[in-house]
Scaffold this motif. Structure first.
Motif, short mmCIF file in Angstrom:
data_model
loop_
_atom_site.label_atom_id
_atom_site.label_comp_id
_atom_site.label_asym_id
_atom_site.label_seq_id
_atom_site.Cartn_x
_atom_site.Cartn_y
_atom_site.Cartn_z
N PHE A 1 -7.99 10.98 -6.58
CA PHE A 1 -8.95 11.35 -5.55
C PHE A 1 -9.30 10.17 -4.65
CE2 PHE A 1 -10.68 14.74 -8.70
CZ PHE A 1 -9.57 15.53 -8.46
N ALA A 2 -9.51 9.00 -5.27
CA ALA A 2 -9.86 7.80 -4.50
C ALA A 2 -8.71 7.37 -3.61
CB ALA A 2 -10.26 6.68 -5.44
N GLN A 3 -7.51 7.43 -4.15
CA GLN A 3 -6.31 7.06 -3.41
C GLN A 3 -6.13 7.98 -2.20
OE1 GLN A 3 -2.62 8.23 -5.35
NE2 GLN A 3 -1.67 6.30 -4.77
N PHE B 1 -8.81 7.16 0.52
CA PHE B 1 -8.62 5.86 1.17
C PHE B 1 -7.43 5.88 2.13
CE2 PHE B 1 -6.64 1.61 1.15
CZ PHE B 1 -7.67 0.89 1.74
N TYR B 2 -6.27 6.35 1.65
CA TYR B 2 -5.06 6.28 2.47
C TYR B 2 -5.06 7.31 3.60
CZ TYR B 2 -3.22 3.00 -0.94
OH TYR B 2 -3.04 1.91 -1.75
N CYS B 3 -5.65 8.47 3.37
CA CYS B 3 -5.71 9.46 4.44
C CYS B 3 -6.62 8.98 5.57
CB CYS B 3 -6.20 10.81 3.89
SG CYS B 3 -4.94 11.70 2.96
N GLU B 4 -7.71 8.31 5.21
CA GLU B 4 -8.59 7.78 6.25
C GLU B 4 -7.91 6.64 7.00
OE1 GLU B 4 -13.27 6.74 6.88
OE2 GLU B 4 -12.41 6.30 4.91
N ALA B 5 -7.19 5.79 6.28
CA ALA B 5 -6.47 4.69 6.93
C ALA B 5 -5.41 5.23 7.88
CB ALA B 5 -5.84 3.79 5.87
N HIS C 1 -15.73 14.18 2.44
CA HIS C 1 -15.42 13.11 3.38
C HIS C 1 -14.21 13.47 4.24
CE1 HIS C 1 -15.44 8.99 4.91
NE2 HIS C 1 -14.13 9.03 4.80
N LEU C 2 -13.14 13.94 3.60
CA LEU C 2 -11.93 14.25 4.36
C LEU C 2 -12.11 15.45 5.27
CD1 LEU C 2 -9.09 13.67 1.71
CD2 LEU C 2 -9.90 12.13 3.51
N LYS D 1 0.83 -1.20 0.00
CA LYS D 1 0.00 0.00 0.00
C LYS D 1 0.87 1.26 0.00
CE LYS D 1 -3.65 -2.60 0.43
NZ LYS D 1 -2.99 -3.90 0.52
N GLU D 2 0.25 2.36 -0.36
CA GLU D 2 0.95 3.64 -0.37
C GLU D 2 0.37 4.51 0.74
OE1 GLU D 2 0.58 5.34 -4.24
OE2 GLU D 2 1.17 3.50 -5.25
N PHE D 3 0.93 5.68 0.93
CA PHE D 3 0.36 6.67 1.84
C PHE D 3 0.16 7.98 1.08
CE2 PHE D 3 1.46 9.87 5.36
CZ PHE D 3 0.12 10.11 5.63
#
Length: 200
Positions: free
Chosen positions: A81-83, A86-90, A166-167, A49-51
């Motif tokens: 945008f999706a990336q 997803f990664y910011c929420e994780a 969302h963010l 995965k990435e960040f």
């Protein structure tokens, strides 16, 4: 096309790859941490995965989570945008992911790694979205002129709104900033070796 002897040919301009841009950005601002191509783990998943592309602790003390993509088609922009979403929420909720992020920072060449590790706490309970800004950088060829938000495909504009809401509203990030970044593409010449089967 057959050729006799060595020839010099002009190739089409090479597009600025995100990787080259990210490396140059970190070279110019050595306090940043390069995350491009880092392989991290979320939960029990694979370590693939990435960040983000660049982590930047600014002079005002706010950390920017920077994601970079070439401004091309809807598919590419939607992926950015999706990336980011997803990664910011994780980052805010997954202990394993947070641990890998901190580990990558500790192993990085940044001279400010200790400041990052002090800023980014080691438990998700202590990581707050309002302490971070999310930056989306869309690279464009400076020769083509700067795009505007209206140049983003409609479906991507919708994805941008969903990600932003969302963010900002759910994850409570301090700010979400999208900007177009000009890059310069160059012409390259290559030396071509003749094919001996065609030299006769």
């Amino acid at each position: 096309m057959s050729s006799r002897g060595s020839t010099s040919a002009t190739t089409p301009p090479r597009r600025n790859l995100e990787g080259k841009f990210n490396e140059e950005a970190v070279r110019r601002r050595p306090s940043c941490v390069l995350f491009d191509r880092a392989k991290l783990k979320i939960g029990a998943g694979l370590k693939n995965k990435e960040f983000c592309d660049i982590l930047d602790l600014q002079d005002d003390g706010v950390v920017r989570i920077v994601n970079v993509k070439q401004f091309k088609d809807a598919s590419s922009i939607n992926y950015l945008f999706a990336q980011s979403k997803f990664y910011c929420e994780a980052f805010l909720h997954d202990e394993v992911f947070l641990g890998d992020i901190r580990g990558h920072i500790a192993a990085s060449a940044s001279g400010s790694k200790d400041r990052y590790l002090e800023y980014i706490k080691d438990t998700v309970e202590q990581v707050r979205g309002d302490a971070y800004s999310v930056c989306l950088w869309l690279l464009y060829n400076a020769k083509d002129g700067e795009p505007t938000k209206d140049d983003i495909p409609l479906i991507s504009q919708y994805e941008l709104k969903l990600m932003h809401d969302h963010l900002k509203r759910v994850c409570k990030f301090n700010d979400i900033i999208m900007r177009f970044v000009p890059v310069v593409t160059k012409q390259y010449t290559t030396r071509k070796t003749p094919d001996p089967r065609r030299a006769s």
